[in-house]
Design a protein around this motif. Structure first.
Motif, PDB file in Angstrom:
ATOM      1  N   CYS A  75       0.892  -1.229  -0.010  1.00 20.19           N
ATOM      2  CA  CYS A  75       0.055  -0.048  -0.107  1.00 20.19           C
ATOM      3  C   CYS A  75       0.864   1.192   0.084  1.00 20.19           C
ATOM      4  O   CYS A  75       0.538   2.285  -0.819  1.00 20.19           O
ATOM      5  CB  CYS A  75      -1.025  -0.040   1.124  1.00 20.19           C
ATOM      6  SG  CYS A  75      -2.233  -1.101   1.253  1.00 20.19           S
ATOM      7  N   VAL A 126      -9.504   6.780  -7.813  1.00 15.31           N
ATOM      8  CA  VAL A 126      -9.833   5.419  -7.250  1.00 15.31           C
ATOM      9  C   VAL A 126     -10.179   4.420  -8.474  1.00 15.31           C
ATOM     10  O   VAL A 126      -9.708   3.465  -8.650  1.00 15.31           O
ATOM     11  CB  VAL A 126     -10.884   5.525  -6.366  1.00 15.31           C
ATOM     12  CG1 VAL A 126     -11.158   4.099  -5.822  1.00 15.31           C
ATOM     13  CG2 VAL A 126     -10.570   6.494  -5.208  1.00 15.31           C
ATOM     14  N   TYR A 155      -7.807  10.512  -2.145  1.00 16.26           N
ATOM     15  CA  TYR A 155      -8.405   9.442  -3.409  1.00 16.26           C
ATOM     16  C   TYR A 155      -7.182   8.740  -3.754  1.00 16.26           C
ATOM     17  O   TYR A 155      -7.239   7.448  -3.909  1.00 16.26           O
ATOM     18  CB  TYR A 155      -8.909  10.168  -4.515  1.00 16.26           C
ATOM     19  CG  TYR A 155     -10.403  10.820  -4.046  1.00 16.26           C
ATOM     20  CD1 TYR A 155     -11.409   9.790  -4.169  1.00 16.26           C
ATOM     21  CD2 TYR A 155     -10.361  11.982  -3.870  1.00 16.26           C
ATOM     22  CE1 TYR A 155     -12.598  10.385  -3.688  1.00 16.26           C
ATOM     23  CE2 TYR A 155     -11.572  12.602  -3.326  1.00 16.26           C
ATOM     24  CZ  TYR A 155     -12.991  11.753  -3.440  1.00 16.26           C
ATOM     25  OH  TYR A 155     -14.013  12.304  -2.984  1.00 16.26           O
ATOM     26  N   ILE A 158      -7.214   6.082  -0.741  1.00 14.87           N
ATOM     27  CA  ILE A 158      -8.351   5.289  -0.741  1.00 14.87           C
ATOM     28  C   ILE A 158      -8.172   4.227  -2.124  1.00 14.87           C
ATOM     29  O   ILE A 158      -8.337   2.943  -1.808  1.00 14.87           O
ATOM     30  CB  ILE A 158      -9.663   6.091  -0.957  1.00 14.87           C
ATOM     31  CG1 ILE A 158      -9.791   7.027   0.126  1.00 14.87           C
ATOM     32  CG2 ILE A 158     -10.807   5.120  -1.265  1.00 14.87           C
ATOM     33  CD1 ILE A 158     -11.101   7.751  -0.063  1.00 14.87           C
ATOM     34  N   ALA A 162      -7.585   0.131  -1.471  1.00 14.54           N
ATOM     35  CA  ALA A 162      -8.428  -1.035  -1.932  1.00 14.54           C
ATOM     36  C   ALA A 162      -7.884  -1.599  -3.033  1.00 14.54           C
ATOM     37  O   ALA A 162      -8.369  -2.861  -3.187  1.00 14.54           O
ATOM     38  CB  ALA A 162      -9.631   0.049  -2.639  1.00 14.54           C
TER      39      ALA A 162
END
Length: 214
Positions: A75, A126, A155, A158, A162
């Motif tokens: 991440c 995203v 974003y 996020i 994700a």
């Protein structure tokens, strides 16, 4: 070219599994570097991001490695990669578009990107994470279009979390299922095919539109 790509994807799981057994630290490092390169370097759009994450998650399960630590590292790499790509676009992008049009940098690309963000808003950051090739260019063009960095950062986080967590944990959870383990190469090729499908459809639509116009 296609045959070479299929051969590469079909053996990707074997290469990574051998690397994980030989050196888990090196395995983590190689996967992290590839994810950073695909998201952070605009010249690296063809790296196998989606399939790589699924395979890496499955291998992490089989090798008994810490998947949560792995996801956290990936991440960070994905978020940092997009941030680097954004700043490159914001600093150098406009200079590229001010020059004579080339195959990569054209004025129409800038206009289309600005229109895209006006239509879909920041959530496009995203959405772009889950589309091969597009995810490499989205942060770069966001910088070119001068999207406010605070908005981009939110974003970016996020989307990065994700994208990384969904595919890596999916590979981790399903990696120990015997059918998945025995057919991992087929699943990888399927992931690549599904992820590239929107681009193929778009190209086909543009081809039909151009033929009708002519």
């Amino acid at each position: 070219m296609i045959a070479e790509l299929l051969s590469f994807f079909s053996s990707l799981d074997d290469h990574l599994a051998a690397l994980a057994q030989a050196s888990p630290l090196l395995f983590f490092g190689v996967v992290t570097l590839i994810i950073f390169a695909e998201t952070g370097l605009v010249v690296m759009p063809l790296l196998p991001g989606d399939s790589l994450l699924f395979i890496a998650g499955a291998i992490t399960a089989l090798a008994g490695l810490n998947v949560h630590l792995f996801v956290a590292i990936l991440c960070a790499a994905a978020i940092l990669g997009d941030a680097v790509n954004y700043f490159v676009g914001s600093r150098l992008g406009m200079k590229a578009f001010e020059r004579k049009d080339s195959r990569v940098f054209k004025q129409e690309y800038l206009l289309q990107t600005q229109a895209f963000y006006e239509k879909y808003g920041p959530f496009s950051i995203v959405m772009g994470r889950f589309v091969p090739i597009v995810r490499t260019f989205v942060p770069f063009l966001a910088g070119v279009a001068q999207m406010p960095y605070r908005t981009f950062f939110v974003y970016n986080v996020i989307g990065g979390v994700a994208w990384i967590s969904s595919l890596t944990y999916a590979g981790y959870l399903f990696g120990n299922i015997s059918w998945v383990r025995n057919n991992l190469s087929v699943i990888v090729i399927g992931i690549v095919a599904i992820s590239v499908l929107p681009i193929v459809v778009k190209v086909w639509q543009e081809h039909r539109r151009s033929r009708r116009a002519s």
